[in-house]
Design a protein around this motif. Structure first.
Motif, PDB file in Angstrom:
ATOM      1  N   LYS A 212      43.187   9.738  37.095  1.00 21.13           N
ATOM      2  CA  LYS A 212      42.372  10.184  36.200  1.00 21.13           C
ATOM      3  C   LYS A 212      41.585  11.315  36.867  1.00 21.13           C
ATOM      4  O   LYS A 212      41.166  11.200  38.008  1.00 21.13           O
ATOM      5  CB  LYS A 212      41.345   9.514  35.393  1.00 21.13           C
ATOM      6  N   ASP A 216      35.837  11.921  34.815  1.00 19.17           N
ATOM      7  CA  ASP A 216      36.276  11.024  33.576  1.00 19.17           C
ATOM      8  C   ASP A 216      35.551   9.894  33.820  1.00 19.17           C
ATOM      9  O   ASP A 216      35.799   9.017  34.607  1.00 19.17           O
ATOM     10  CB  ASP A 216      37.833  10.487  33.464  1.00 19.17           C
ATOM     11  N   LYS A 235      32.475  22.034  19.993  1.00 19.66           N
ATOM     12  CA  LYS A 235      32.638  21.348  21.320  1.00 19.66           C
ATOM     13  C   LYS A 235      31.604  21.773  22.145  1.00 19.66           C
ATOM     14  O   LYS A 235      30.993  20.992  23.187  1.00 19.66           O
ATOM     15  CB  LYS A 235      33.946  22.255  21.592  1.00 19.66           C
ATOM     16  N   VAL A 259      35.897  13.107  18.944  1.00 23.31           N
ATOM     17  CA  VAL A 259      37.229  12.837  19.754  1.00 23.31           C
ATOM     18  C   VAL A 259      38.397  13.645  19.037  1.00 23.31           C
ATOM     19  O   VAL A 259      39.144  14.343  19.539  1.00 23.31           O
ATOM     20  CB  VAL A 259      37.388  11.445  20.001  1.00 23.31           C
ATOM     21  N   ASP A 265      37.359  14.235  25.339  1.00 29.61           N
ATOM     22  CA  ASP A 265      38.184  13.277  25.790  1.00 29.61           C
ATOM     23  C   ASP A 265      38.136  11.943  25.149  1.00 29.61           C
ATOM     24  O   ASP A 265      36.829  11.539  25.213  1.00 29.61           O
ATOM     25  CB  ASP A 265      38.488  13.199  27.121  1.00 29.61           C
ATOM     26  N   HIS A 266      39.143  11.432  24.837  1.00 30.35           N
ATOM     27  CA  HIS A 266      39.032   9.838  24.175  1.00 30.35           C
ATOM     28  C   HIS A 266      38.465   8.832  25.377  1.00 30.35           C
ATOM     29  O   HIS A 266      37.626   7.956  24.951  1.00 30.35           O
ATOM     30  CB  HIS A 266      40.595   9.344  23.941  1.00 30.35           C
ATOM     31  N   SER A 267      38.472   9.121  26.435  1.00 29.96           N
ATOM     32  CA  SER A 267      37.807   8.262  27.668  1.00 29.96           C
ATOM     33  C   SER A 267      36.245   8.121  27.168  1.00 29.96           C
ATOM     34  O   SER A 267      35.748   7.126  27.792  1.00 29.96           O
ATOM     35  CB  SER A 267      37.991   8.409  28.834  1.00 29.96           C
ATOM     36  N   HIS A 268      35.771   8.876  26.183  1.00 29.51           N
ATOM     37  CA  HIS A 268      34.273   9.018  26.114  1.00 29.51           C
ATOM     38  C   HIS A 268      34.012   8.169  24.705  1.00 29.51           C
ATOM     39  O   HIS A 268      32.829   8.108  24.684  1.00 29.51           O
ATOM     40  CB  HIS A 268      33.877  10.282  26.065  1.00 29.51           C
TER      41      HIS A 268
END
Ligand code: FAD
Length: 340
Positions: A212, A216, A235, A259, A265-268
């Protein structure tokens, strides 16, 4: 196939609480320490032992750490075919171990690897699986494992038992349970297991691992999280939150709405289908406080909510609520911090 025949195996034959010690590149994943803490509590209640199951290649130096975090035993299977995770390789070795040593309970982190692995092990072992648990208890009356997980879109919590088969298996969400404390005085037993795994047992081949991007962030490890929701409106709003988070040594989180809008990003993402977090400070900006979001952050030590709707449900879980437009409030806080 390592199927456990329930006609020839009695419940009494199954002993001990196992934790899958997921490691990546020789580093134990944080959820393993959470599972060891939980396994210890369960095992003490049942008067049984905790075992960690470690697979890989040249990973024996990790056994001591697992013991110091609560494992009484470590089953270690090492082979060059186990160097990287493969569904075939890992599920075959672990179900063979289960068939031979018969644990009563098997806990696996609900990571990407755990979610792939656990159902296959359960199927091979002929038992059930409760996925994505957020709570585990032992029933005082019959000693069965009560496995609780959100159901129906997080609107109810379902408690599930595995009445007719053993082992009782769950995957557990990372970040929900408290990590086991390290105790340097602990000692334990290391059991080397011959994995007997050949290249042809594994139908996939790992050609390359793409890591990644560096920015991230692992929100599950952060002490301070500044989360943005749909209330940001766009955004660019995350640039303001990024600035705020940086000022106070935090990282940025997001609601699913943010998201889904493609703003981050979905990782957040924090929440039921994102990450469960428990930072020291959680600041929710423009987040309404839907149950699926709150499930993932309610255990934070201190919660601040900024929302222009005074009736927003997020205020029910907040220690401090600020009613107002985040675009007025956040810049003012940053300005104050600049002057400090
Ligand atoms: P909204 O609910 O639209 O809230 C926006 C808030 O911002 C409002 O309260 C509004 O008053 C406030 N606001 C607007 N403008 C401003 C401003 N200028 N200043 C201050 N406040 C302002 N959600 C998650 O977050 N995480 C999950 O993991 C997750 N998983 C889900 C799983 C399932 C199966 C389902 C069905 C839903 C899931 N959801 C999840 C979605 C969840 O139900 C909500 O839809 C979502 O959390 C709403 O995000 P939000 O609070 O950002 O948006």
């Amino acid at each position: 196939m390592a199927y456990i025949d329930s006609n020839t195996n009695k419940f009494e034959d199954f002993k001990g609480v196992w934790v899958f010690a997921e490691q990546r590149e020789g580093k134990i994943m944080p959820v393993v320490y959470e599972l060891l803490g939980e396994a210890r509590k369960i095992a003490d209640k049942l008067n049984e032992k905790v075992a960690a199951v470690l697979l890989g290649n040249n990973v024996d130096r990790l056994t001591e750490d697992l013991i110091k975090h609560g494992a009484d035993k470590v089953y270690i299977a090492e082979d060059e075919n186990l160097e990287s995770f493969t569904t075939d390789g890992y599920s075959k070795v672990i179900s063979n171990l289960i068939s031979e040593y018969k644990p009563e309970i098997v806990l696996i982190g609900a990571t990407h690897i755990g979610r792939d692995l656990a159902p296959r092990i359960a199927a091979k072992s002929g038992t059930g699986l409760t996925a994505d648990c957020t709570n585990l208890e032992i029933d005082d009356e019959d000693g069965k494992l009560l496995m609780t997980r959100p159901a129906f879109g997080g609107n109810i919590m379902a408690t599930i038992i595995c009445p007719n088969h053993r082992p009782q298996m769950s995957t557990v969400r990372p970040g929900v349970m408290k990590k086991a404390e390290k105790d340097d005085t602990r000692t334990g037993e290391v059991i080397k297991y011959e994995p007997n795994i050949k290249e042809e047992d594994i139908r996939t081949q790992i050609i390359n691992v793409i890591k990644k991007a560096k920015n991230d962030v692992a929100i599950e490890d952060a002490d301070i999280i500044v989360t943005g929701g749909r209330g940001l409106g766009n955004k660019e709003g995350f640039e303001l939150l990024e600035k705020f988070a940086k000022k106070i040594g935090g990282v940025v989180g997001a609601s699913r709405a943010a998201v889904d809008n493609g703003w981050i990003d979905h990782s957040h993402q924090v929440g039921q289908t994102g990450t469960t977090v428990r930072p020291k400070l959680y600041i929710a900006c423009g987040v309404s406080g839907a149950i699926q979001h709150v499930t993932g952050m309610k255990d934070s030590d201190f919660i601040v909510a900024i929302n222009k709707n005074k009736d927003a449900p997020i205020f029910k879980v907040a220690d401090i609520g600020i009613v107002g437009d985040l675009y007025n409030i956040v810049p003012k806080i940053i300005e104050k911090l600049d002057k400090m």
